[in-house]
Design a protein around this motif. Structure first.
Motif, PDB file in Angstrom:
ATOM      1  N   LEU A 271       0.828  -1.210   0.000  1.00 34.08           N
ATOM      2  CA  LEU A 271       0.000   0.000   0.000  1.00 34.08           C
ATOM      3  C   LEU A 271       0.858   1.254   0.000  1.00 34.08           C
ATOM      4  N   TYR A 272       1.988   1.213   0.725  1.00 32.74           N
ATOM      5  CA  TYR A 272       2.909   2.351   0.690  1.00 32.74           C
ATOM      6  C   TYR A 272       3.427   2.579  -0.729  1.00 32.74           C
ATOM      7  N   GLY A 273       3.767   1.491  -1.401  1.00 33.09           N
ATOM      8  CA  GLY A 273       4.261   1.615  -2.768  1.00 33.09           C
ATOM      9  C   GLY A 273       3.200   2.149  -3.714  1.00 33.09           C
ATOM     10  N   ILE A 274       1.997   1.630  -3.594  1.00 27.68           N
ATOM     11  CA  ILE A 274       0.900   2.090  -4.456  1.00 27.68           C
ATOM     12  C   ILE A 274       0.622   3.579  -4.232  1.00 27.68           C
ATOM     13  N   ALA A 275       0.627   3.997  -2.964  1.00 27.77           N
ATOM     14  CA  ALA A 275       0.347   5.395  -2.641  1.00 27.77           C
ATOM     15  C   ALA A 275       1.414   6.325  -3.208  1.00 27.77           C
ATOM     16  N   SER A 276       2.676   5.890  -3.189  1.00 23.84           N
ATOM     17  CA  SER A 276       3.747   6.755  -3.689  1.00 23.84           C
ATOM     18  C   SER A 276       3.764   6.816  -5.214  1.00 23.84           C
ATOM     19  N   GLY A 277       3.073   5.874  -5.877  1.00 23.29           N
ATOM     20  CA  GLY A 277       3.061   5.875  -7.333  1.00 23.29           C
ATOM     21  C   GLY A 277       2.247   6.996  -7.942  1.00 23.29           C
ATOM     22  N   SER A 278       1.205   7.446  -7.236  1.00 23.09           N
ATOM     23  CA  SER A 278       0.357   8.535  -7.710  1.00 23.09           C
ATOM     24  C   SER A 278      -0.161   8.242  -9.124  1.00 23.09           C
ATOM     25  N   TRP A 279      -0.261   9.262  -9.963  1.00 20.30           N
ATOM     26  CA  TRP A 279      -0.853   9.094 -11.282  1.00 20.30           C
ATOM     27  C   TRP A 279       0.094   8.402 -12.261  1.00 20.30           C
TER      28      TRP A 279
END
Length: 426
Positions: A271-279
């Motif tokens: 989830l941390y990785g997904i959140a940092s990916g943004s658009w």
């Protein structure tokens, strides 16, 4: 032009040239063009091949990106996992091409060989040839580590093809419940039971979903499907309760603040990785989670690295490719006039789509960890090889749609009609 006029002018009633105004393309025009493309006899084949090639290509690229750090630290070669994946990719592509050229009658015969072989390989995991990985004894080591395979991945395809052949043979008897269930259900239970006793509940869940999809495709009454679903849930509950590891995963799923150094670690870090990916993502190869925060990011949680490096746009692109493949598979199942192809396409489509959705749901922490890879994308030689074989069978079914058969026959006679589209035909 011969008369001196421009292609963008025309002669009016007064003899003067007048500019031609291009008419705007409307939504109706686009829909007509799309219908024209999909009306081509080989359109379904092209959809399957295009979507699967893009998914496999993306998978190879992301396996390299997500595994390079882990491989360099543990094996001294950042390309270690890429080389292994490439080895199985070459074998899988050859197998897919061969399978795609086979006739339905040949595939039906092959399904029995595949079913017997799947049973034998699953049984061998209980012998000294079996290898335990992460608490599951679901691997076979045939010589070197390179030839370590997971028989349950091939059992999925064997179950689908074998069941499709049985129901093809029983086509006129499917109104009787006993012919709906026997011998398909006992055979399926044998395979699923062998997988369950390996400790691999995630794969067993996928196989149960495949059984349900095939039974639904042949027109099994809903009351019978509901009854089987209730019995399945009743069987899965004790399997979960009696396993300390599964209960821990289930408990931590409802308590995200616990188990941050164990069962909850992968989902929280994903989830941390997904959140940092943004658009748009942090860029290909720029993942921070693969530097040890997300254990074995190239396996079941590779979708988290995709979301981090390629962002929401990349994640939706993966989802769109699976949607195209699912559409193509359902199109084959609906259009085929050969029962074997119809049921096989339905089973393979259910396998890919449901497993992809479950994998993404686990990564997004919408389901407890089940341990199933993302089809054609996650690292794993056995999974990739089995997926490519299934795609070859799916292409074979697409090539035997009625209109596709007719087109190939006309081409062999040299009398194939010229196929036109509505693009530019205003």
């Amino acid at each position: 032009m011969a008369d001196g006029s421009s292609p963008h002018t025309r002669e009016g009633r007064t003899g003067r040239t007048q500019p031609v105004v291009d008419e705007p393309v409307t939504d109706r025009d686009l829909r007509d063009q799309l219908r024209a493309v999909l009306a081509h006899p080989m359109a379904t084949t092209h959809l399957v091949v295009a979507s699967s090639v893009l998914l496999v290509g993306l998978g190879v690229m992301m396996v390299l990106s997500s595994s390079s750090v882990f491989a360099g630290e543990n094996y001294g070669d950042p390309y270690y996992f890429l080389k292994r994946q490439g080895f199985f990719l070459v074998i899988g592509v050859v197998a897919a091409i061969v399978l795609s050229r086979l006739t339905p009658s040949t595939l039906r015969t092959l399904s029995w060989v595949a079913m017997i072989l799947a049973c034998v390989l699953l049984i061998l995991t209980y012998t000294p040839l079996g290898v335990e990985v992460n608490g599951n004894r679901n691997w076979l080591k045939l010589g070197t580590d390179l030839f370590r395979i997971q028989p349950s991945e091939f059992a999925k395809l064997a179950l689908i093809m074998w069941g499709a052949d049985i129901f093809h043979r029983k086509q006129r008897l499917l109104e009787q419940p006993k012919h709906l269930l026997v011998p398909f259900l006992p055979g399926a239970l044998v395979l699923i039971g062998l997988v369950v006793f390996q400790g691999d509940l995630g794969t067993a869940v996928i196989m149960i979903a495949i059984v349900a999809a095939v039974l639904w495709a042949i027109g099994t009454p809903m009351r019978l499907l509901v009854s089987m679903t209730v019995l399945t849930i009743a069987a899965l509950v004790p399997m979960t309760v009696l396993s300390a590891d599964r209960m821990r995963r289930f408990s931590y799923f409802f308590n995200p603040d616990e188990g941050l150094d164990g069962s909850n670690l992968q989902q929280i870090q994903s989830l941390y990785g997904i959140a940092s990916g943004s658009w748009w993502g942090v860029g290909l190869g720029g993942s921070r989670q693969k530097w040890g925060a997300l254990p074995e990011a190239h396996n079941d949680f590779i979708f988290a690295v995709i979301a981090e490096e390629l962002g929401l746009i990349g994640s939706l692109s993966v989802l769109a490719l699976f949607a195209v493949l699912t559409f193509a598979g359902l199109r084959i199942a609906l259009r085929s006039d050969i029962p074997f192809c119809r049921y096989t396409a339905a089973g393979i489509t259910a396998w890919f789509s449901l497993q992809a959705l479950i994998n993404m749901a686990v990564v997004l922490r919408m389901l407890p960890v089940l341990g199933v890879p993302l089809p054609m994308v996650s690292y794993g030689g056995s999974a990739l090889l089995a997926n490519l074989c299934a795609l070859g069978v799916l292409v074979a079914c697409a090539r035997h749609e009625p209109e596709a058969r007719q087109l190939r026959a006309q081409r062999r006679r040299g009398s194939a009609p010229r196929v036109t589209t509505l693009v530019g035909s205003r």
